[in-house]
Design a protein around this motif. Structure first.
Motif, mmCIF file in Angstrom:
data_model
loop_
_atom_site.group_PDB
_atom_site.id
_atom_site.type_symbol
_atom_site.label_atom_id
_atom_site.label_comp_id
_atom_site.label_asym_id
_atom_site.label_seq_id
_atom_site.Cartn_x
_atom_site.Cartn_y
_atom_site.Cartn_z
ATOM 1 N N GLY A 1 39.664 57.321 44.266
ATOM 2 C CA GLY A 1 40.189 56.849 45.540
ATOM 3 C C GLY A 1 41.694 56.888 45.658
ATOM 4 O O GLY A 1 42.265 56.260 46.566
ATOM 5 N N MET A 2 42.367 57.641 44.768
ATOM 6 C CA MET A 2 43.822 57.705 44.789
ATOM 7 C C MET A 2 44.289 59.157 44.813
ATOM 8 O O MET A 2 43.650 60.033 44.248
ATOM 9 N N LEU A 3 45.420 59.388 45.463
ATOM 10 C CA LEU A 3 46.103 60.676 45.404
ATOM 11 C C LEU A 3 47.173 60.567 44.324
ATOM 12 O O LEU A 3 48.040 59.686 44.372
ATOM 13 N N LEU A 4 47.092 61.462 43.335
ATOM 14 C CA LEU A 4 48.021 61.444 42.216
ATOM 15 C C LEU A 4 48.805 62.743 42.157
ATOM 16 O O LEU A 4 48.301 63.808 42.523
ATOM 17 N N LEU A 5 50.030 62.636 41.685
ATOM 18 C CA LEU A 5 50.940 63.772 41.598
ATOM 19 C C LEU A 5 51.314 64.016 40.146
ATOM 20 O O LEU A 5 51.523 63.067 39.384
ATOM 21 N N TRP A 6 51.403 65.280 39.769
ATOM 22 C CA TRP A 6 51.811 65.636 38.412
ATOM 23 C C TRP A 6 53.311 65.912 38.386
ATOM 24 O O TRP A 6 53.820 66.719 39.171
ATOM 25 N N TYR A 7 54.006 65.221 37.481
ATOM 26 C CA TYR A 7 55.445 65.442 37.308
ATOM 27 C C TYR A 7 55.694 65.974 35.908
ATOM 28 O O TYR A 7 55.172 65.438 34.927
ATOM 29 N N HIS A 8 56.511 67.035 35.818
ATOM 30 C CA HIS A 8 56.971 67.525 34.520
ATOM 31 C C HIS A 8 58.367 68.097 34.715
ATOM 32 O O HIS A 8 58.582 68.956 35.580
ATOM 33 N N CYS A 9 59.310 67.620 33.918
ATOM 34 C CA CYS A 9 60.707 68.012 34.111
ATOM 35 C C CYS A 9 60.921 69.504 33.908
ATOM 36 O O CYS A 9 61.865 70.083 34.463
ATOM 37 N N ASP A 10 60.062 70.153 33.128
ATOM 38 C CA ASP A 10 60.203 71.588 32.865
ATOM 39 C C ASP A 10 59.439 72.446 33.870
ATOM 40 O O ASP A 10 59.453 73.677 33.771
ATOM 41 N N GLY A 11 58.746 71.814 34.805
ATOM 42 C CA GLY A 11 57.939 72.557 35.760
ATOM 43 C C GLY A 11 56.606 73.009 35.198
ATOM 44 O O GLY A 11 55.881 73.774 35.837
ATOM 45 N N THR A 12 56.251 72.535 34.014
ATOM 46 C CA THR A 12 54.965 72.880 33.398
ATOM 47 C C THR A 12 53.812 72.251 34.185
ATOM 48 O O THR A 12 53.917 71.111 34.641
ATOM 49 N N GLY A 13 52.733 72.980 34.329
ATOM 50 C CA GLY A 13 51.568 72.474 35.048
ATOM 51 C C GLY A 13 50.829 71.411 34.258
ATOM 52 O O GLY A 13 51.150 71.136 33.093
ATOM 53 N N PRO A 14 49.840 70.782 34.856
ATOM 54 C CA PRO A 14 49.096 69.704 34.194
ATOM 55 C C PRO A 14 48.510 70.141 32.859
ATOM 56 O O PRO A 14 47.917 71.213 32.750
ATOM 57 N N THR A 15 48.682 69.319 31.860
ATOM 58 C CA THR A 15 48.138 69.592 30.526
ATOM 59 C C THR A 15 46.933 68.722 30.216
ATOM 60 O O THR A 15 46.327 68.862 29.155
ATOM 61 N N TRP A 16 46.596 67.804 31.092
ATOM 62 C CA TRP A 16 45.389 67.004 30.955
ATOM 63 C C TRP A 16 44.983 66.512 32.340
ATOM 64 O O TRP A 16 45.785 66.520 33.274
ATOM 65 N N ALA A 17 43.729 66.129 32.466
ATOM 66 C CA ALA A 17 43.183 65.709 33.753
ATOM 67 C C ALA A 17 43.041 64.202 33.809
ATOM 68 O O ALA A 17 42.888 63.527 32.789
ATOM 69 N N VAL A 18 43.085 63.675 35.015
ATOM 70 C CA VAL A 18 42.873 62.238 35.220
ATOM 71 C C VAL A 18 41.374 61.952 35.150
ATOM 72 O O VAL A 18 40.593 62.556 35.889
ATOM 73 N N PRO A 19 40.943 61.066 34.263
ATOM 74 C CA PRO A 19 39.500 60.799 34.158
ATOM 75 C C PRO A 19 38.964 60.050 35.375
ATOM 76 O O PRO A 19 39.646 59.196 35.939
ATOM 77 N N GLU A 20 37.749 60.392 35.741
ATOM 78 C CA GLU A 20 37.084 59.706 36.843
ATOM 79 C C GLU A 20 36.249 58.564 36.289
ATOM 80 O O GLU A 20 35.547 58.719 35.289
#
Length: 379
Positions: free
Chosen positions: A142-161
């Motif tokens: 029920g939440m919108l989450l944003l991935w932040y990485h200072c190097d611009g790297t994409g998500p390295t893990w997923a948010v568990p449901e």
């Protein structure tokens, strides 16, 4: 913003913190004495319900100004707020057109998926390089989450449901929201600081969150007893850690079994915590704690409780209320303390250093660091 709090949902409203409460002066802070303010990871930006289809929302977090929008088909996107054309704010008057967000200044349209400009009303051709930065995002629990990485790297893990939320076996019963004047690392570090539980959280929650009165003799008849253990998780979940907590309470020196509670607190990255509650008679539920840095030393902390739908709502409301009181005791400490890079620790504090080594994985060499204050009177 010390002590500022806001409650929403089914918990009800409480008065804001008394501005007359004492606030200790901060010790001078050296810019290099703290870790970078924005660890790499997932952060909550909105509840999904706060972004209906076809709407645009302005966001200010992680030192960035962003625009969130949802297309008519339900897909949510987050992009930089400022149009690369002449700097108009896309979230201030912008609108959703198809799968794009339209700039309110000249009508440039940017696709949410990749940020590419797809239309300029008065131009014959759209330059290939015309685009706005996009931010990886997801919707879970029920939440919108944003991935932040200072190097611009994409998500390295997923948010568990949380499966019980997805299956609607556990239903929403309320939430609290606080703003904390501290570095983000101070908040999860509490899980490893098991020694503070007895002293700060041992006094009855009935005595409130004002530390001047929590040890009042009036409420001395009831005490909380905590047993806790914190450990990082092994690969492939090295970005997670877990605290196992056993809570009992005594009333006039005798154990009160009705308040026996087992809690498994799973930290997922720097800004998400799943607190699973298990009670012998009152069922199961979860508090989702999210910590989102708005500025280097301002954290937005939200607690959302979901509980078995066949359990009367008063039970999760009571749990959330008690948790809120205890959390606000921590806020008083955080709002007035200084982060020490090399704290004076005893052997029993070993888990604190262990936690700091674990948390260091969320920083990179390029992680933003606080700038040194300027000399003189210039701002």
């Amino acid at each position: 913003m010390a002590g500022l709090r806001r409650r929403r949902g089914e918990v009800g409203s409480l008065p804001a913190a008394d501005p007359r409460l004492p606030r200790l002066p901060r010790r001078p802070r050296r810019p290099g004495a703290r870790p970078p303010p924005y660890p790499n990871g997932w952060y909550r930006v909105l509840d999904s319900a706060q972004l209906p289809p076809g709407t645009v929302r302005s966001l200010s977090l992680l030192g960035e100004h962003l625009a969130a929008f949802r297309t008519r088909d339900g897909q949510a996107h987050v992009v930089d707020a400022y149009c690369p054309h002449l700097g108009a704010n896309l979230a201030a008057g912008g609108r959703v057109v198809g799968d794009c967000i339209e700039c309110p200044f000249h009508g440039w349209q940017f696709r949410g998926e990749d940020g590419k400009c797809t239309s300029i009303p008065y131009a014959e051709k759209v330059p290939d390089f015309a685009k706005v930065r996009t931010w990886p995002c997801c919707e879970v629990n029920g939440m919108l989450l944003l991935w932040y990485h200072c190097d611009g790297t994409g998500p390295t893990w997923a948010v568990p449901e949380q499966p019980q939320i997805a299956a609607k076996e556990w239903v929403f019963r309320g939430q609290t929201e606080h703003f904390v004047d501290a570095h983000i690392q101070e908040i999860p570090e509490n899980a490893a600081d098991t020694a503070h539980l007895a002293f700060l959280h041992g006094p009855s929650f009935l005595s409130g969150s004002d530390l001047r009165y929590t040890k009042s003799k009036v409420w001395d008849f009831m005490k909380h007893v905590w047993k806790a253990e914190w450990q990082p998780e092994p690969e492939p979940n090295q970005h997670c850690s877990r605290m196992l907590l056993q809570h009992t309470a005594t009333v006039f020196g005798k154990r009160f079994p009705l308040l026996d509670l087992s809690v498994s607190a799973r930290q997922v990255g720097p800004g998400l915590v799943f607190l699973i509650f298990e009670h012998a008679f009152l069922g199961h539920g979860v508090i989702l704690q999210t910590v989102t840095p708005l500025e280097p030393l301002v954290q937005n902390v939200v607690h959302k409780i979901y509980y078995q739908k066949n359990v009367p709502a008063i039970v999760p409301k009571f749990i959330l209320r008690a948790e809120c009181v205890q959390f606000e005791r921590d806020i008083t400490i955080w709002n007035n303390k200084q982060y020490l890079l090399k704290p004076l620790l005893v052997r029993e504090d070993a888990s604190i250093q262990k936690h700091r080594r674990w948390f260091a994985q969320f920083y990179s060499e390029k992680s933003t660091r606080p700038s040194a204050p300027k000399e003189g009177l210039d701002w």
